[in-house]
Design a protein around this motif. Sequence first.
Motif, PDB file in Angstrom:
ATOM      1  N   LEU A 124       0.729  -1.203   0.008  1.00 14.94           N
ATOM      2  CA  LEU A 124      -0.051   0.071  -0.093  1.00 14.94           C
ATOM      3  C   LEU A 124       0.695   1.076   0.066  1.00 14.94           C
ATOM      4  CD1 LEU A 124      -2.827   1.074   0.241  1.00 14.94           C
ATOM      5  CD2 LEU A 124      -2.763   0.784   2.580  1.00 14.94           C
ATOM      6  N   PHE A 125       2.007   1.274   0.782  1.00 16.46           N
ATOM      7  CA  PHE A 125       2.827   2.222   0.746  1.00 16.46           C
ATOM      8  C   PHE A 125       3.570   2.549  -0.612  1.00 16.46           C
ATOM      9  CE2 PHE A 125       7.464   3.510   1.534  1.00 16.46           C
ATOM     10  CZ  PHE A 125       7.172   4.846   1.611  1.00 16.46           C
ATOM     11  N   ARG A 126       3.852   1.556  -1.389  1.00 16.57           N
ATOM     12  CA  ARG A 126       4.678   1.474  -2.569  1.00 16.57           C
ATOM     13  C   ARG A 126       3.648   1.922  -3.559  1.00 16.57           C
ATOM     14  NH1 ARG A 126       9.471  -1.576  -2.794  1.00 16.57           N
ATOM     15  NH2 ARG A 126       9.467  -0.737  -4.984  1.00 16.57           N
ATOM     16  N   ILE A 127       2.451   1.492  -3.748  1.00 17.59           N
ATOM     17  CA  ILE A 127       1.623   1.419  -4.802  1.00 17.59           C
ATOM     18  C   ILE A 127       0.238   1.841  -4.310  1.00 17.59           C
ATOM     19  CG2 ILE A 127       0.339   0.247  -6.531  1.00 17.59           C
ATOM     20  CD1 ILE A 127       3.447   0.044  -7.063  1.00 17.59           C
ATOM     21  N   PRO A 128      -0.239   3.259  -4.576  1.00 22.01           N
ATOM     22  CA  PRO A 128      -1.575   3.805  -4.048  1.00 22.01           C
ATOM     23  C   PRO A 128      -2.579   2.544  -4.599  1.00 22.01           C
ATOM     24  CG  PRO A 128      -0.107   5.418  -4.943  1.00 22.01           C
ATOM     25  CD  PRO A 128       0.688   4.323  -5.152  1.00 22.01           C
ATOM     26  N   ASP A 129      -3.542   2.454  -3.603  1.00 23.93           N
ATOM     27  CA  ASP A 129      -4.637   1.548  -3.867  1.00 23.93           C
ATOM     28  C   ASP A 129      -5.662   2.086  -5.197  1.00 23.93           C
ATOM     29  OD1 ASP A 129      -5.992  -1.073  -2.752  1.00 23.93           O
ATOM     30  OD2 ASP A 129      -7.497   0.292  -3.446  1.00 23.93           O
ATOM     31  N   GLU A 139      -6.627  11.197  -2.575  1.00 26.18           N
ATOM     32  CA  GLU A 139      -6.928  10.322  -1.276  1.00 26.18           C
ATOM     33  C   GLU A 139      -6.357   9.213  -1.357  1.00 26.18           C
ATOM     34  OE1 GLU A 139      -8.652  10.543   2.075  1.00 26.18           O
ATOM     35  OE2 GLU A 139      -9.240  12.114   0.542  1.00 26.18           O
ATOM     36  N   ALA A 140      -6.186   8.502  -2.466  1.00 32.33           N
ATOM     37  CA  ALA A 140      -5.287   7.143  -2.511  1.00 32.33           C
ATOM     38  C   ALA A 140      -3.918   7.390  -2.039  1.00 32.33           C
ATOM     39  CB  ALA A 140      -5.468   6.490  -3.961  1.00 32.33           C
ATOM     40  N   ARG A 141      -3.270   8.368  -2.521  1.00 35.46           N
ATOM     41  CA  ARG A 141      -1.644   8.772  -2.077  1.00 35.46           C
ATOM     42  C   ARG A 141      -1.743   9.008  -0.587  1.00 35.46           C
ATOM     43  NH1 ARG A 141      -2.290  11.061  -7.388  1.00 35.46           N
ATOM     44  NH2 ARG A 141      -2.786  13.136  -6.582  1.00 35.46           N
ATOM     45  N   LYS A 142      -2.814   9.648  -0.284  1.00 38.01           N
ATOM     46  CA  LYS A 142      -2.838  10.126   1.275  1.00 38.01           C
ATOM     47  C   LYS A 142      -2.523   8.796   1.947  1.00 38.01           C
ATOM     48  CE  LYS A 142      -5.736  12.345   4.825  1.00 38.01           C
ATOM     49  NZ  LYS A 142      -6.644  13.124   5.039  1.00 38.01           N
ATOM     50  N   VAL A 143      -3.511   7.946   1.758  1.00 42.29           N
ATOM     51  CA  VAL A 143      -3.655   6.560   2.331  1.00 42.29           C
ATOM     52  C   VAL A 143      -2.351   5.695   2.393  1.00 42.29           C
ATOM     53  CG1 VAL A 143      -4.785   4.178   2.413  1.00 42.29           C
ATOM     54  CG2 VAL A 143      -6.123   6.236   2.151  1.00 42.29           C
ATOM     55  N   LEU A 164     -10.106   4.242   8.319  1.00 41.47           N
ATOM     56  CA  LEU A 164     -10.611   3.717   7.235  1.00 41.47           C
ATOM     57  C   LEU A 164     -12.002   3.149   6.837  1.00 41.47           C
ATOM     58  CD1 LEU A 164      -7.118   1.728   6.353  1.00 41.47           C
ATOM     59  CD2 LEU A 164      -7.794   4.121   5.439  1.00 41.47           C
ATOM     60  N   ARG A 165     -12.502   2.933   7.943  1.00 45.94           N
ATOM     61  CA  ARG A 165     -13.742   2.405   7.764  1.00 45.94           C
ATOM     62  C   ARG A 165     -15.078   3.367   8.184  1.00 45.94           C
ATOM     63  NH1 ARG A 165     -13.435  -3.211   8.278  1.00 45.94           N
ATOM     64  NH2 ARG A 165     -11.568  -3.988   9.127  1.00 45.94           N
ATOM     65  N   LYS A 166     -14.709   4.674   8.213  1.00 52.56           N
ATOM     66  CA  LYS A 166     -15.711   5.605   8.194  1.00 52.56           C
ATOM     67  C   LYS A 166     -16.097   5.940   6.933  1.00 52.56           C
ATOM     68  CE  LYS A 166     -13.678   7.932  12.272  1.00 52.56           C
ATOM     69  NZ  LYS A 166     -13.060   9.078  12.751  1.00 52.56           N
ATOM     70  N   ASN A 204     -11.737   1.617   1.618  1.00 53.67           N
ATOM     71  CA  ASN A 204     -11.291   0.130   1.677  1.00 53.67           C
ATOM     72  C   ASN A 204     -10.119  -0.229   0.789  1.00 53.67           C
ATOM     73  OD1 ASN A 204     -11.016  -2.660   1.453  1.00 53.67           O
ATOM     74  ND2 ASN A 204     -12.778  -2.742   0.169  1.00 53.67           N
ATOM     75  N   PRO A 205      -8.741  -0.484   0.856  1.00 53.26           N
ATOM     76  CA  PRO A 205      -7.844  -0.682   0.151  1.00 53.26           C
ATOM     77  C   PRO A 205      -7.835  -2.120  -0.509  1.00 53.26           C
ATOM     78  CG  PRO A 205      -6.840   0.038   2.219  1.00 53.26           C
ATOM     79  CD  PRO A 205      -8.316  -0.417   2.473  1.00 53.26           C
ATOM     80  N   GLY A 206      -9.020  -2.422  -1.328  1.00 48.91           N
ATOM     81  CA  GLY A 206      -9.399  -3.646  -1.746  1.00 48.91           C
ATOM     82  C   GLY A 206      -8.317  -4.115  -2.620  1.00 48.91           C
ATOM     83  N   THR A 207      -7.741  -3.415  -3.470  1.00 44.13           N
ATOM     84  CA  THR A 207      -6.794  -3.879  -4.563  1.00 44.13           C
ATOM     85  C   THR A 207      -5.676  -4.342  -4.029  1.00 44.13           C
ATOM     86  OG1 THR A 207      -8.009  -2.608  -6.306  1.00 44.13           O
ATOM     87  CG2 THR A 207      -5.691  -3.425  -6.833  1.00 44.13           C
ATOM     88  N   THR A 208      -5.182  -3.698  -2.983  1.00 44.88           N
ATOM     89  CA  THR A 208      -4.064  -3.900  -2.089  1.00 44.88           C
ATOM     90  C   THR A 208      -3.978  -5.333  -1.545  1.00 44.88           C
ATOM     91  OG1 THR A 208      -3.535  -1.673  -1.603  1.00 44.88           O
ATOM     92  CG2 THR A 208      -2.300  -3.304  -0.266  1.00 44.88           C
ATOM     93  N   ALA A 209      -5.494  -5.862  -0.978  1.00 47.09           N
ATOM     94  CA  ALA A 209      -5.710  -6.985  -0.326  1.00 47.09           C
ATOM     95  C   ALA A 209      -5.376  -8.000  -1.370  1.00 47.09           C
ATOM     96  CB  ALA A 209      -7.176  -7.068   0.207  1.00 47.09           C
TER      97      ALA A 209
END
Length: 289
Positions: free
Chosen positions: A205-210, A221-225, A254-256, A262-267
């Motif tokens: 997640l750190f290396r690849i924004p979701d 927002e993805a880069r912020k996460v 993250l659940r708000k 939800n970083p679903g692609t990272t999962a």
Amino acid sequence: MMVSSERIALAAEIACLLEVSARKPGNVTPFAGFSDTRYLDFLVSAAILGVVLRKAERTTTGSLVLEAVRETARLVGRNTNLGIALLFAPLAKAALLGGRRPLRSRLSAVLASLTPTDGQKIYEAIRLAAPGGLGEAAQFDVRETHGRVPLLPAMRSAMERDSIAREYATDFEITFTIGAPALTRCVKESGDPEASIIQTYLTLLFRIPDSLIARKCGGQEARKVSSQAGQILGLGGAFTQAGRRKLARWDRALRKGGNRLNPGTTADLTASALFVVMLERGIEFTLGR
């Protein structure tokens, strides 16, 4: 090296079970679901994928993906494993090739040999799963090609906006150069499978924004996460008390808003790393044994 369909399918099923069972922030876990998706849904999806991949020796890549998505739609009723099916099907075919070549080299051959029929079946699976934007912001929407555009060019066109497409376009670069090495290192150093999975997830997640967050909430927002994941890694992540406290607070954040972050692609990419490490080093290694 695992070469039988049975062992490959077992590795795939265990990889899915380990991934969803790890307490990864922002995802469905044994202790937290979404309003429309439960932990049980992912357990059923893992079993479905295991059954489907037992046919990998005699079934094409596209057919494996489509059957997994169809059975999931029938039994679960929502998209819980399209990304994982897209990642696992060619990896399973590559593992079956056997031989001395590295797994990634064999995967490259599998991807290069995908036929128009494979593409049509994968497009059908994507339409059936309705993933909410795979490639829709690219040159064309891969959901709407209906087989008119070859699969790999479609994935290359979508790769800047979807990490699963990027994997197809780059012979699974993220999995083989980030995810699998991180997981291998963490398991070797700690012998703790769950903490290693969470740490791999944070690293990805750190290396690849979701890309799922980016599609739903925008790239900023993805880069912020991703930046937040990096901060937690800086505290030691899942391997330190400070990191774990921060993870728990971040999970709630993250659940708000209906789990939009939800970083679903990272999962999915974490599951792919698990599957690759199992194929290369064995199920026992990944379990910390």
